[in-house]
Write a protein that holds these residues in place. Sequence first.
Motif, mmCIF file in Angstrom:
data_model
loop_
_atom_site.group_PDB
_atom_site.id
_atom_site.type_symbol
_atom_site.label_atom_id
_atom_site.label_comp_id
_atom_site.label_asym_id
_atom_site.label_seq_id
_atom_site.Cartn_x
_atom_site.Cartn_y
_atom_site.Cartn_z
ATOM 1 N N ILE A 20 -3.082 -4.869 -12.956
ATOM 2 C CA ILE A 20 -4.009 -5.119 -14.066
ATOM 3 C C ILE A 20 -4.178 -3.830 -14.856
ATOM 4 C CG2 ILE A 20 -6.359 -5.806 -14.682
ATOM 5 C CD1 ILE A 20 -6.455 -7.349 -12.040
ATOM 6 N N LYS A 21 -3.941 -3.886 -16.168
ATOM 7 C CA LYS A 21 -4.026 -2.680 -16.989
ATOM 8 C C LYS A 21 -5.343 -2.623 -17.748
ATOM 9 C CE LYS A 21 0.928 -2.092 -17.643
ATOM 10 N NZ LYS A 21 1.995 -1.954 -18.646
ATOM 11 N N THR A 22 -6.429 -2.695 -17.014
ATOM 12 C CA THR A 22 -7.761 -2.551 -17.599
ATOM 13 C C THR A 22 -8.559 -1.634 -16.696
ATOM 14 O OG1 THR A 22 -8.830 -4.363 -16.394
ATOM 15 C CG2 THR A 22 -7.620 -4.938 -18.414
ATOM 16 N N SER A 23 -9.785 -1.339 -17.091
ATOM 17 C CA SER A 23 -10.635 -0.478 -16.263
ATOM 18 C C SER A 23 -11.027 -1.155 -14.950
ATOM 19 C CB SER A 23 -11.889 -0.082 -17.048
ATOM 20 O OG SER A 23 -12.581 -1.236 -17.479
ATOM 21 N N ASP A 24 -10.727 -2.444 -14.797
ATOM 22 C CA ASP A 24 -11.015 -3.151 -13.545
ATOM 23 C C ASP A 24 -9.868 -3.071 -12.552
ATOM 24 O OD1 ASP A 24 -13.516 -4.021 -14.433
ATOM 25 O OD2 ASP A 24 -12.641 -5.768 -15.427
ATOM 26 N N SER A 25 -8.783 -2.403 -12.924
ATOM 27 C CA SER A 25 -7.630 -2.340 -12.037
ATOM 28 C C SER A 25 -7.922 -1.462 -10.823
ATOM 29 C CB SER A 25 -6.416 -1.791 -12.781
ATOM 30 O OG SER A 25 -6.580 -0.408 -13.014
ATOM 31 N N VAL A 26 -7.150 -1.660 -9.779
ATOM 32 C CA VAL A 26 -7.315 -0.904 -8.539
ATOM 33 C C VAL A 26 -5.965 -0.317 -8.145
ATOM 34 C CG1 VAL A 26 -7.886 -1.037 -6.091
ATOM 35 C CG2 VAL A 26 -9.213 -2.359 -7.749
ATOM 36 N N THR A 27 -5.967 0.954 -7.769
ATOM 37 C CA THR A 27 -4.757 1.613 -7.285
ATOM 38 C C THR A 27 -5.047 2.231 -5.923
ATOM 39 O OG1 THR A 27 -3.958 2.120 -9.508
ATOM 40 C CG2 THR A 27 -3.086 3.464 -7.717
ATOM 41 N N ALA A 28 -4.107 2.081 -5.009
ATOM 42 C CA ALA A 28 -4.173 2.760 -3.714
ATOM 43 C C ALA A 28 -3.156 3.900 -3.745
ATOM 44 C CB ALA A 28 -3.849 1.793 -2.583
ATOM 45 N N ILE A 29 -3.555 5.078 -3.246
ATOM 46 C CA ILE A 29 -2.646 6.215 -3.134
ATOM 47 C C ILE A 29 -2.203 6.299 -1.680
ATOM 48 C CG2 ILE A 29 -2.323 8.678 -3.526
ATOM 49 C CD1 ILE A 29 -2.999 7.125 -6.071
ATOM 50 N N LEU A 30 -0.914 6.155 -1.444
ATOM 51 C CA LEU A 30 -0.365 6.120 -0.092
ATOM 52 C C LEU A 30 0.408 7.400 0.203
ATOM 53 C CD1 LEU A 30 -0.746 3.106 -1.101
ATOM 54 C CD2 LEU A 30 0.930 2.492 0.625
ATOM 55 N N ASP A 75 5.543 16.892 -1.373
ATOM 56 C CA ASP A 75 5.332 18.301 -1.037
ATOM 57 C C ASP A 75 6.461 18.824 -0.165
ATOM 58 O OD1 ASP A 75 4.871 17.175 1.445
ATOM 59 O OD2 ASP A 75 2.732 17.619 1.488
ATOM 60 N N GLY A 76 7.488 18.008 0.038
ATOM 61 C CA GLY A 76 8.612 18.393 0.875
ATOM 62 C C GLY A 76 8.554 17.794 2.259
ATOM 63 N N THR A 77 7.355 17.511 2.759
ATOM 64 C CA THR A 77 7.184 16.879 4.061
ATOM 65 C C THR A 77 6.672 15.451 3.913
ATOM 66 O OG1 THR A 77 6.694 19.012 5.075
ATOM 67 C CG2 THR A 77 6.052 17.056 6.315
ATOM 68 N N TYR A 78 5.812 15.246 2.933
ATOM 69 C CA TYR A 78 5.222 13.933 2.691
ATOM 70 C C TYR A 78 5.533 13.463 1.271
ATOM 71 C CZ TYR A 78 2.606 14.990 6.916
ATOM 72 O OH TYR A 78 2.269 15.316 8.190
ATOM 73 N N TYR A 79 5.547 12.148 1.118
ATOM 74 C CA TYR A 79 5.740 11.532 -0.195
ATOM 75 C C TYR A 79 4.470 10.763 -0.535
ATOM 76 C CZ TYR A 79 7.734 8.740 -3.950
ATOM 77 O OH TYR A 79 7.975 8.153 -5.167
ATOM 78 N N TYR A 80 3.973 10.949 -1.734
ATOM 79 C CA TYR A 80 2.734 10.320 -2.182
ATOM 80 C C TYR A 80 3.074 9.349 -3.308
ATOM 81 C CZ TYR A 80 1.039 14.543 0.131
ATOM 82 O OH TYR A 80 0.821 15.548 1.034
ATOM 83 N N VAL A 81 2.533 8.141 -3.251
ATOM 84 C CA VAL A 81 2.848 7.144 -4.265
ATOM 85 C C VAL A 81 1.600 6.334 -4.600
ATOM 86 C CG1 VAL A 81 3.566 5.388 -2.576
ATOM 87 C CG2 VAL A 81 4.456 5.299 -4.911
ATOM 88 N N GLY A 82 1.484 5.948 -5.869
ATOM 89 C CA GLY A 82 0.393 5.085 -6.295
ATOM 90 C C GLY A 82 0.877 3.652 -6.407
ATOM 91 N N LEU A 83 0.145 2.713 -5.810
ATOM 92 C CA LEU A 83 0.433 1.289 -5.933
ATOM 93 C C LEU A 83 -0.743 0.620 -6.631
ATOM 94 C CD1 LEU A 83 2.005 0.127 -2.535
ATOM 95 C CD2 LEU A 83 3.136 0.469 -4.719
ATOM 96 N N ASN A 84 -0.452 -0.090 -7.712
ATOM 97 C CA ASN A 84 -1.483 -0.707 -8.545
ATOM 98 C C ASN A 84 -1.468 -2.219 -8.368
ATOM 99 O OD1 ASN A 84 -2.264 -1.859 -11.485
ATOM 100 N ND2 ASN A 84 -3.316 0.076 -11.113
ATOM 101 N N VAL A 134 -7.655 -6.466 -2.000
ATOM 102 C CA VAL A 134 -6.944 -6.284 -3.260
ATOM 103 C C VAL A 134 -5.475 -6.007 -2.970
ATOM 104 C CG1 VAL A 134 -6.750 -4.922 -5.359
ATOM 105 C CG2 VAL A 134 -9.004 -5.427 -4.405
ATOM 106 N N HIS A 135 -4.608 -6.780 -3.596
ATOM 107 C CA HIS A 135 -3.172 -6.664 -3.374
ATOM 108 C C HIS A 135 -2.574 -5.674 -4.364
ATOM 109 C CE1 HIS A 135 1.030 -8.674 -3.440
ATOM 110 N NE2 HIS A 135 0.981 -7.740 -2.529
ATOM 111 N N CYS A 136 -2.147 -4.523 -3.883
ATOM 112 C CA CYS A 136 -1.529 -3.487 -4.719
ATOM 113 C C CYS A 136 -0.023 -3.573 -4.526
ATOM 114 C CB CYS A 136 -2.049 -2.111 -4.324
ATOM 115 S SG CYS A 136 -3.828 -1.912 -4.557
ATOM 116 N N ARG A 137 0.718 -3.760 -5.636
ATOM 117 C CA ARG A 137 2.136 -4.076 -5.520
ATOM 118 C C ARG A 137 3.021 -3.352 -6.525
ATOM 119 N NH1 ARG A 137 2.960 -7.379 -9.727
ATOM 120 N NH2 ARG A 137 1.131 -8.335 -10.667
ATOM 121 N N VAL A 138 2.446 -2.761 -7.588
ATOM 122 C CA VAL A 138 3.250 -2.149 -8.639
ATOM 123 C C VAL A 138 3.287 -0.639 -8.436
ATOM 124 C CG1 VAL A 138 3.533 -1.846 -11.116
ATOM 125 C CG2 VAL A 138 2.570 -3.988 -10.236
ATOM 126 N N VAL A 139 4.481 -0.075 -8.234
ATOM 127 C CA VAL A 139 4.619 1.374 -8.056
ATOM 128 C C VAL A 139 4.323 2.061 -9.380
ATOM 129 C CG1 VAL A 139 6.178 3.255 -7.478
ATOM 130 C CG2 VAL A 139 6.291 1.104 -6.211
#
Length: 201
Positions: free
Chosen positions: A67-77, A55-64, A44-49
């Motif tokens: 797709i804006k439906t319940s079938d969408s997939v997001t990776a938390i990096l 937390d000051g040391t690490y940065y956390y971001v969601g990439l979607n 699954v290609h996650c491309r939308v931030v």
Amino acid sequence: PETTRPPEIPTEPTPSKHISAHGILQVNMEEIFKISDYTDSNGVHCRVVQGGCTDGTYYYVGLNNGIKTSDSVTAILKYEIATGTLVKVYEDLRVAHCNDMEYNKDTNEILVVHNEPERWFVSIFDADTMERKRVVTLGNGAIEIYSLAYDPYEQCYWVGLSYGFNFAKLDLNFNQIGEIYIGVNTGYVKQGIDCDDKYIY
């Protein structure tokens, strides 16, 4: 009387001071926060931030995957701020539209707001392991939100309510405290919420 200033012309990012657990670092935001597309182990290609926090040391971001439906997939990096290195990933989070993320320093947790169409869930992750610990249903599905901020001063959460400019205060168990705060309709699109020891933004 107040005068209207013309909008400033955007300039190239300049080195900024960033506070981490190891002191103040000089970083160039353009270099450190260049987030690349991510393809998960299922292809699954996650491309939308979609949301981020630190937390000051690490940065956390969601990439979607866009797709804006319940079938969408997001990776938390999870990235190390000092080097820009990707250190951990949580794959296959079904949030439809991960609109906001927040770090709770007292529990060392990352909170991810679910949005569009399921705006009454918050996924909670261990910030070290990036394992999803639990999913909270807000008000038994009655509270729909688009943003969330942790308030360490009052030990609560502030949430932006969907479909308007109102916001509410929740306790640490995500139960509403008091009445809904009525916001002024500015005509702008609301996108986030934050707070300090005096104000809510």
